[in-house]
Scaffold this active site. Sequence first.
Site, short mmCIF file in Angstrom:
data_model
loop_
_atom_site.label_atom_id
_atom_site.label_comp_id
_atom_site.label_asym_id
_atom_site.label_seq_id
_atom_site.Cartn_x
_atom_site.Cartn_y
_atom_site.Cartn_z
N ASP A 180 112.92 5.89 97.06
CA ASP A 180 113.60 4.60 96.87
C ASP A 180 114.27 4.52 95.51
O ASP A 180 115.35 3.93 95.35
CB ASP A 180 112.61 3.44 97.00
CG ASP A 180 111.73 3.53 98.23
OD1 ASP A 180 111.11 4.60 98.43
OD2 ASP A 180 111.63 2.54 98.97
N HIS A 200 104.09 -3.36 94.83
CA HIS A 200 102.73 -2.93 95.19
C HIS A 200 101.75 -3.17 94.03
O HIS A 200 100.87 -2.34 93.78
CB HIS A 200 102.72 -1.44 95.59
CG HIS A 200 103.41 -1.16 96.89
ND1 HIS A 200 102.79 -1.33 98.11
CD2 HIS A 200 104.67 -0.76 97.16
CE1 HIS A 200 103.64 -1.01 99.08
NE2 HIS A 200 104.79 -0.67 98.52
N ASP A 240 108.47 2.46 95.16
CA ASP A 240 108.98 2.22 96.51
C ASP A 240 108.89 0.74 96.88
O ASP A 240 108.12 -0.02 96.30
CB ASP A 240 108.19 3.04 97.53
CG ASP A 240 106.72 2.66 97.56
OD1 ASP A 240 106.13 2.48 96.48
OD2 ASP A 240 106.16 2.53 98.66
N GLU A 241 109.68 0.37 97.86
CA GLU A 241 109.60 -0.93 98.54
C GLU A 241 109.54 -2.11 97.57
O GLU A 241 108.71 -3.00 97.68
CB GLU A 241 108.38 -0.95 99.47
CG GLU A 241 108.44 0.11 100.55
CD GLU A 241 107.20 0.15 101.43
OE1 GLU A 241 107.35 0.40 102.64
OE2 GLU A 241 106.09 -0.05 100.91
N VAL A 242 110.47 -2.13 96.60
CA VAL A 242 110.54 -3.25 95.66
C VAL A 242 111.31 -4.39 96.31
O VAL A 242 112.46 -4.23 96.72
CB VAL A 242 111.23 -2.82 94.34
CG1 VAL A 242 111.25 -3.98 93.36
CG2 VAL A 242 110.51 -1.61 93.74
#
Length: 537
Positions: free
Chosen positions: A385, A272, A332-334
């Site tokens: 995460d 992000h 998060d969301e790597v």
Amino acid sequence: MPGSPRRAPGLLLQALVAMVSLALVAPFGLQPALWPMPRSVQVFPRLLYISPENFQIDNSPNSTAGPSCSLLLEAFRRYYNYIFGFYKRHHGPAKFQDKPQLEKLLVFINLEPQCDAFPSMSSDESYSLLVQEPVALLKANEVWGALRGLETFSQLVYQDAYGTFTINESTIADSPRFPHRGILIDTSRHYLPVKTIFKTLDAMAFNKFNVLHWHIVDDQSFPYQSITFPELSNKGSYSLSHVYTPNDIHMVLEYARLRGIRVIPEFDSPGHTQSWGKGQKNLLTPCFIQKIRTQKVGPVDPSLNTTYVFFDTFFKEISRVFPDQFIHLGGDEVEFECWASNPNIQNFMKKKGFGNNFRRLESFYIKKILDIITSLKKSSIVWQDVFDDQVELQPGTVVEVWKSENYLNELAQVTASGFPAILSAPWYLDLISYGQDWRNYYKAEPLNFEGSEKQKQLVIGGEACLWGEYVDATNLIPRLWPRASAVGERLWSPRIITNLENAYRRLAVHRCRMVSRGIAAQPLFTGYCNYENKMEK
């Protein structure tokens, strides 16, 4: 606790506890519907009349917070206006001079008042309220409890059919169930003007929220104007007018402080971060296809020493600008694909003995960032995460549980590992649906997981999240309120407060109260508000 107020002869009622509808106190639509419901409520039938011309809110003579406490003086002025906002001054004497009247609300602070401090996780928000003729008394250990008590007092006052202000004699003892009760706003997907953030903070105070989780930057834009790295916003914001200057940040922090609200900034990485790369060269990982470099970049490059030099300097600034003990680091969301394609990353992983396990690379990076935050004497919050990917977390790192699948089991795992937890999974308010979805938010119980009492004490609260893909200043407020109010009561009130029909009656009144205070809260269902014709005032 102060003694019970006087009872009218022959009209003694049993104390109305929190679970009992306040419809007995006043006609429906005029009832002092308390939201969120206090821990202990006793409301008595004896009515006191209030004259706006004569009524005062003031410090109690023996309070540790004297006339120099500007936080309280501002709150007194603010709540007087909330209570009597639509009042038109009468000409001539009041018509109820021969009836019992409430002339004052005195506020007594018992301990160090903290008038000039910022609220923290350990701030004391407890208070007690005694309403009896002729003076009501609000007691709190710190100013933060006084702010919550002023909100409750304002909700007890109502106007009868003739416009006369009245209040029932009452005794209330209250304190929050959880210390962390947050609202997340997203100012990267859409820039939110400072005035919109102010309006959000107002509504948060009406619902006794105490944390603004400010997801200030993301892939789409970087509106935070850094003093040390001005190119981050110069090149990463939507435009040079869509930034938060140091003065903007200061105003938000002070506006929040005066309402007992902490501001926790989130600077998410290593994913992000696309907007970061526009203003900081070599921060992001170049992506390759068949060993040929492309124009695409991925997450932060964890293999370069310059990455950590940058973040050390950047977070030094953030720790100075934002006074709260906590900084949210995201995590998060790597996506690992770009890292996997990059030859330099591959060589770095071989040297470190990571093999092809990109979770170990992620863990290496996150641990470095956590160490930076610790060196600044700050504490960290991360998305779940980071925990799920088995990153080595430092003791005391707070894990925010956001994934809706099996979130209760996730809470059990996080707390079993000894980490404090924040719950947001059932409260993603950007996921809109037709009808009264607030009921689902209201029914979500943070401690409804299998675990020991010690584990459940590690759940420090929760957050209602409103992500900004489809939200800007035009629809933020009605999308948040009163849906977020349901989360507010779940996080403040005792666990036994679960009756949906009672909640609906109170929330319908509370929604109208917010409307009367200038909050464009959307309706719960069919109905009307007494003050709808004055919304624009």
